[in-house]
Design a protein around this motif. Structure first.
Motif, PDB file in Angstrom:
ATOM      1  N   ALA A   1       0.832  -1.201   0.000  1.00 53.95           N
ATOM      2  CA  ALA A   1       0.000   0.000   0.000  1.00 53.95           C
ATOM      3  C   ALA A   1       0.869   1.255   0.000  1.00 53.95           C
ATOM      4  CB  ALA A   1      -0.932  -0.009   1.208  1.00 53.95           C
ATOM      5  N   GLY A   2       1.942   1.240   0.791  1.00 59.11           N
ATOM      6  CA  GLY A   2       2.834   2.396   0.832  1.00 59.11           C
ATOM      7  C   GLY A   2       3.509   2.649  -0.501  1.00 59.11           C
ATOM      8  N   GLN A   3       3.945   1.590  -1.163  1.00 63.18           N
ATOM      9  CA  GLN A   3       4.570   1.747  -2.480  1.00 63.18           C
ATOM     10  C   GLN A   3       3.568   2.270  -3.498  1.00 63.18           C
ATOM     11  OE1 GLN A   3       5.939  -2.292  -2.923  1.00 63.18           O
ATOM     12  NE2 GLN A   3       8.033  -1.794  -2.270  1.00 63.18           N
ATOM     13  N   PHE A   4       2.331   1.804  -3.397  1.00 62.78           N
ATOM     14  CA  PHE A   4       1.294   2.264  -4.319  1.00 62.78           C
ATOM     15  C   PHE A   4       1.026   3.756  -4.122  1.00 62.78           C
ATOM     16  CE2 PHE A   4      -3.201   3.145  -5.203  1.00 62.78           C
ATOM     17  CZ  PHE A   4      -3.287   2.746  -6.524  1.00 62.78           C
ATOM     18  N   ILE A   5       0.928   4.193  -2.863  1.00 62.79           N
ATOM     19  CA  ILE A   5       0.698   5.613  -2.590  1.00 62.79           C
ATOM     20  C   ILE A   5       1.863   6.450  -3.116  1.00 62.79           C
ATOM     21  CG2 ILE A   5       0.479   7.333  -0.753  1.00 62.79           C
ATOM     22  CD1 ILE A   5      -1.022   5.211   0.876  1.00 62.79           C
ATOM     23  N   GLY A   6       3.084   5.970  -2.897  1.00 63.64           N
ATOM     24  CA  GLY A   6       4.245   6.692  -3.414  1.00 63.64           C
ATOM     25  C   GLY A   6       4.217   6.813  -4.925  1.00 63.64           C
ATOM     26  N   GLU A   7       3.821   5.746  -5.594  1.00 69.29           N
ATOM     27  CA  GLU A   7       3.727   5.784  -7.049  1.00 69.29           C
ATOM     28  C   GLU A   7       2.648   6.754  -7.509  1.00 69.29           C
ATOM     29  OE1 GLU A   7       3.628   2.369 -10.394  1.00 69.29           O
ATOM     30  OE2 GLU A   7       1.806   2.558  -9.194  1.00 69.29           O
ATOM     31  N   ARG A   8       1.496   6.757  -6.815  1.00 67.64           N
ATOM     32  CA  ARG A   8       0.425   7.702  -7.161  1.00 67.64           C
ATOM     33  C   ARG A   8       0.902   9.144  -6.997  1.00 67.64           C
ATOM     34  NH1 ARG A   8      -2.456   5.621 -10.598  1.00 67.64           N
ATOM     35  NH2 ARG A   8      -0.404   4.666 -10.829  1.00 67.64           N
ATOM     36  N   CYS A   9       1.688   9.382  -5.962  1.00 68.27           N
ATOM     37  CA  CYS A   9       2.217  10.736  -5.759  1.00 68.27           C
ATOM     38  C   CYS A   9       3.150  11.127  -6.897  1.00 68.27           C
ATOM     39  CB  CYS A   9       2.943  10.824  -4.420  1.00 68.27           C
ATOM     40  SG  CYS A   9       1.860  10.767  -2.973  1.00 68.27           S
ATOM     41  N   ARG A  10       4.008  10.206  -7.312  1.00 68.13           N
ATOM     42  CA  ARG A  10       4.956  10.513  -8.389  1.00 68.13           C
ATOM     43  C   ARG A  10       4.249  10.695  -9.726  1.00 68.13           C
ATOM     44  NH1 ARG A  10       7.699   6.352  -5.791  1.00 68.13           N
ATOM     45  NH2 ARG A  10       7.127   4.885  -7.439  1.00 68.13           N
ATOM     46  N   ARG A  11       3.251   9.872  -9.990  1.00 72.26           N
ATOM     47  CA  ARG A  11       2.618   9.884 -11.308  1.00 72.26           C
ATOM     48  C   ARG A  11       1.447  10.850 -11.423  1.00 72.26           C
ATOM     49  NH1 ARG A  11       2.456   3.785 -13.870  1.00 72.26           N
ATOM     50  NH2 ARG A  11       4.691   3.349 -13.695  1.00 72.26           N
ATOM     51  N   LEU A  12       0.837  11.202 -10.300  1.00 71.76           N
ATOM     52  CA  LEU A  12      -0.349  12.054 -10.354  1.00 71.76           C
ATOM     53  C   LEU A  12      -0.165  13.368  -9.603  1.00 71.76           C
ATOM     54  CD1 LEU A  12      -3.119   9.343  -9.789  1.00 71.76           C
ATOM     55  CD2 LEU A  12      -2.400  10.356 -11.959  1.00 71.76           C
ATOM     56  N   LEU A  13       0.271  13.286  -8.342  1.00 73.25           N
ATOM     57  CA  LEU A  13       0.335  14.496  -7.524  1.00 73.25           C
ATOM     58  C   LEU A  13       1.422  15.455  -8.002  1.00 73.25           C
ATOM     59  CD1 LEU A  13      -0.768  16.035  -5.123  1.00 73.25           C
ATOM     60  CD2 LEU A  13       0.856  14.801  -3.658  1.00 73.25           C
ATOM     61  N   ILE A  14       2.618  14.939  -8.276  1.00 70.17           N
ATOM     62  CA  ILE A  14       3.704  15.817  -8.727  1.00 70.17           C
ATOM     63  C   ILE A  14       3.383  16.456 -10.077  1.00 70.17           C
ATOM     64  CG2 ILE A  14       6.124  15.868  -9.459  1.00 70.17           C
ATOM     65  CD1 ILE A  14       6.735  13.876  -7.249  1.00 70.17           C
ATOM     66  N   PRO A  15       2.892  15.692 -11.083  1.00 70.19           N
ATOM     67  CA  PRO A  15       2.472  16.361 -12.330  1.00 70.19           C
ATOM     68  C   PRO A  15       1.344  17.366 -12.114  1.00 70.19           C
ATOM     69  CG  PRO A  15       2.765  14.015 -12.700  1.00 70.19           C
ATOM     70  CD  PRO A  15       2.856  14.225 -11.220  1.00 70.19           C
ATOM     71  N   LEU A  16       0.437  17.068 -11.175  1.00 71.80           N
ATOM     72  CA  LEU A  16      -0.649  18.002 -10.886  1.00 71.80           C
ATOM     73  C   LEU A  16      -0.104  19.316 -10.338  1.00 71.80           C
ATOM     74  CD1 LEU A  16      -3.631  18.760 -10.470  1.00 71.80           C
ATOM     75  CD2 LEU A  16      -3.529  17.555  -8.268  1.00 71.80           C
ATOM     76  N   ILE A  17       0.821  19.230  -9.393  1.00 73.11           N
ATOM     77  CA  ILE A  17       1.408  20.442  -8.816  1.00 73.11           C
ATOM     78  C   ILE A  17       2.194  21.213  -9.873  1.00 73.11           C
ATOM     79  CG2 ILE A  17       3.063  21.307  -7.124  1.00 73.11           C
ATOM     80  CD1 ILE A  17       2.266  18.960  -5.320  1.00 73.11           C
ATOM     81  N   GLY A  18       2.974  20.480 -10.675  1.00 73.44           N
ATOM     82  CA  GLY A  18       3.736  21.143 -11.729  1.00 73.44           C
ATOM     83  C   GLY A  18       2.837  21.825 -12.742  1.00 73.44           C
ATOM     84  N   GLY A  19       1.772  21.136 -13.144  1.00 71.14           N
ATOM     85  CA  GLY A  19       0.836  21.734 -14.089  1.00 71.14           C
ATOM     86  C   GLY A  19       0.098  22.916 -13.501  1.00 71.14           C
ATOM     87  N   PHE A  20      -0.222  22.816 -12.202  1.00 73.96           N
ATOM     88  CA  PHE A  20      -0.903  23.922 -11.526  1.00 73.96           C
ATOM     89  C   PHE A  20      -0.033  25.175 -11.508  1.00 73.96           C
ATOM     90  CE2 PHE A  20      -1.251  26.061  -7.324  1.00 73.96           C
ATOM     91  CZ  PHE A  20      -2.433  26.740  -7.556  1.00 73.96           C
ATOM     92  N   LEU A  21       1.261  24.996 -11.304  1.00 73.95           N
ATOM     93  CA  LEU A  21       2.159  26.148 -11.223  1.00 73.95           C
ATOM     94  C   LEU A  21       2.538  26.706 -12.591  1.00 73.95           C
ATOM     95  CD1 LEU A  21       4.576  24.903  -8.400  1.00 73.95           C
ATOM     96  CD2 LEU A  21       2.720  26.569  -8.191  1.00 73.95           C
ATOM     97  N   LEU A  22       2.636  25.833 -13.594  1.00 73.53           N
ATOM     98  CA  LEU A  22       3.197  26.262 -14.878  1.00 73.53           C
ATOM     99  C   LEU A  22       2.179  26.386 -16.003  1.00 73.53           C
ATOM    100  CD1 LEU A  22       6.429  24.043 -14.844  1.00 73.53           C
ATOM    101  CD2 LEU A  22       6.204  26.444 -14.168  1.00 73.53           C
ATOM    102  N   ILE A  23       1.145  25.544 -15.989  1.00 73.53           N
ATOM    103  CA  ILE A  23       0.223  25.500 -17.123  1.00 73.53           C
ATOM    104  C   ILE A  23      -1.100  26.197 -16.824  1.00 73.53           C
ATOM    105  CG2 ILE A  23      -1.064  23.971 -18.668  1.00 73.53           C
ATOM    106  CD1 ILE A  23       1.134  21.906 -18.304  1.00 73.53           C
ATOM    107  N   ALA A  24      -1.689  25.908 -15.661  1.00 72.30           N
ATOM    108  CA  ALA A  24      -3.013  26.455 -15.342  1.00 72.30           C
ATOM    109  C   ALA A  24      -3.050  27.984 -15.373  1.00 72.30           C
ATOM    110  CB  ALA A  24      -3.481  25.927 -13.985  1.00 72.30           C
ATOM    111  N   PRO A  25      -2.056  28.695 -14.815  1.00 75.98           N
ATOM    112  CA  PRO A  25      -2.114  30.166 -14.896  1.00 75.98           C
ATOM    113  C   PRO A  25      -2.094  30.681 -16.331  1.00 75.98           C
ATOM    114  CG  PRO A  25      -0.532  29.473 -13.239  1.00 75.98           C
ATOM    115  CD  PRO A  25      -0.910  28.245 -14.005  1.00 75.98           C
ATOM    116  N   LEU A  26      -1.313  30.013 -17.182  1.00 83.13           N
ATOM    117  CA  LEU A  26      -1.225  30.449 -18.575  1.00 83.13           C
ATOM    118  C   LEU A  26      -2.558  30.250 -19.288  1.00 83.13           C
ATOM    119  CD1 LEU A  26       0.776  31.540 -20.689  1.00 83.13           C
ATOM    120  CD2 LEU A  26       1.265  29.165 -21.314  1.00 83.13           C
TER     121      LEU A  26
END
Length: 254
Positions: A84-109
């Protein structure tokens, strides 16, 4: 609760599964490109095709539901070899980090270009971005994510749903969960179409009938609970080959 350890199950890759996901992504690209040609899109180039508008309104409902169905199936495959811990870590890498990056760089534009041409249009992108990033309109209505995050809402919804349903998915891996899945499988094998009606269609219909009048509109609670069910269906359908007898013939060793 006795849960099978990661890596204890035979690993197989279902190749048509990847093909279907790629096809859905292509459809999403086409639909978003077609948005430019309908009058309802505020960044369009003009156009007045009611048939194209019908397609754009209709197809995403099914495409997004299928994405969540495949996400549930993907969770089944992932938990075969991850804790379960590995799955959560993978979800963070594949979903949460791209979400934060997109929120900071793409959404404002994207929000900036949508605001151009509107009353009180912004004149300075940096000032607009600072205001955009510091005034997040949190709400109990999930539609705020689509309005604020634009196309990134899917990453946010998928991340939250995958974490919310992780305990249920882990339960299905336990002895009690496996017995429940065996009973559901036996019921499906014995009743065929009737089982599909009661186990899959009726819950979806109840969600729509119960929530749609109170929560109309795309990405509202009626849609969110529909996607929750689709995610669960995806996990259950691929939890055992007996749910889909054709799967063993289409699966190949990694």
């Amino acid at each position: 609760m006795n849960i099978s350890p990661p890596g204890s199950e035979k690993k197989a890759r279902i190749y048509y599964f990847d093909t279907l996901r790629a096809f859905l992504i292509l459809l999403v690209l086409i639909i978003h490109s077609a948005n430019m040609l309908v009058p309802s899109y505020n960044m369009g180039v003009g156009g007045n095709s009611p048939y194209l508008q019908y397609c754009i309104d209709f197809l995403p409902q099914w495409i997004i539901a299928l994405f969540f169905l495949f996400a549930g199936a993907g969770t089944r495959f992932a938990l075969r070899r991850r804790t379960a811990g590995q799955f959560i870590g993978e979800r963070c890498r594949r979903l949460l980090i791209p979400l934060i990056g997109g929120f900071l760089l793409i959404a404002p534009l994207q929000a900036y270009f949508e605001a151009l041409g509107q009353p009180g249009q912004p004149t300075n992108f940096l000032a607009f971005s600072a205001s955009f990033l510091t005034h997040i309109p949190f709400s109990w209505n999930p539609q705020w994510m689509g309005a604020y995050l634009h196309h990134l809402w899917f990453l946010a919804d998928l991340f939250l749903i995958s974490l919310l349903l992780l305990p249920l998915c882990r339960f299905f891996q336990s002895d009690s969960g496996s017995k429940l899945l065996d009973k559901l499988t036996s019921f499906c094998e014995g009743h065929k179409g009737l089982a599909a009606f009661w186990l899959f269609l009726v819950p979806l219909a109840l969600v729509q009938l119960g929530l749609r009048p109170a929560f109309p509109g795309y990405q509202n609670w009626a849609d969110v609970f529909t996607w929750l069910l689709c995610y669960i269906y995806g996990y259950v359908l691929f939890a055992t080959p007996r749910f889909a007898p054709s799967l063993p013939g289409l699966a190949k060793e990694r």
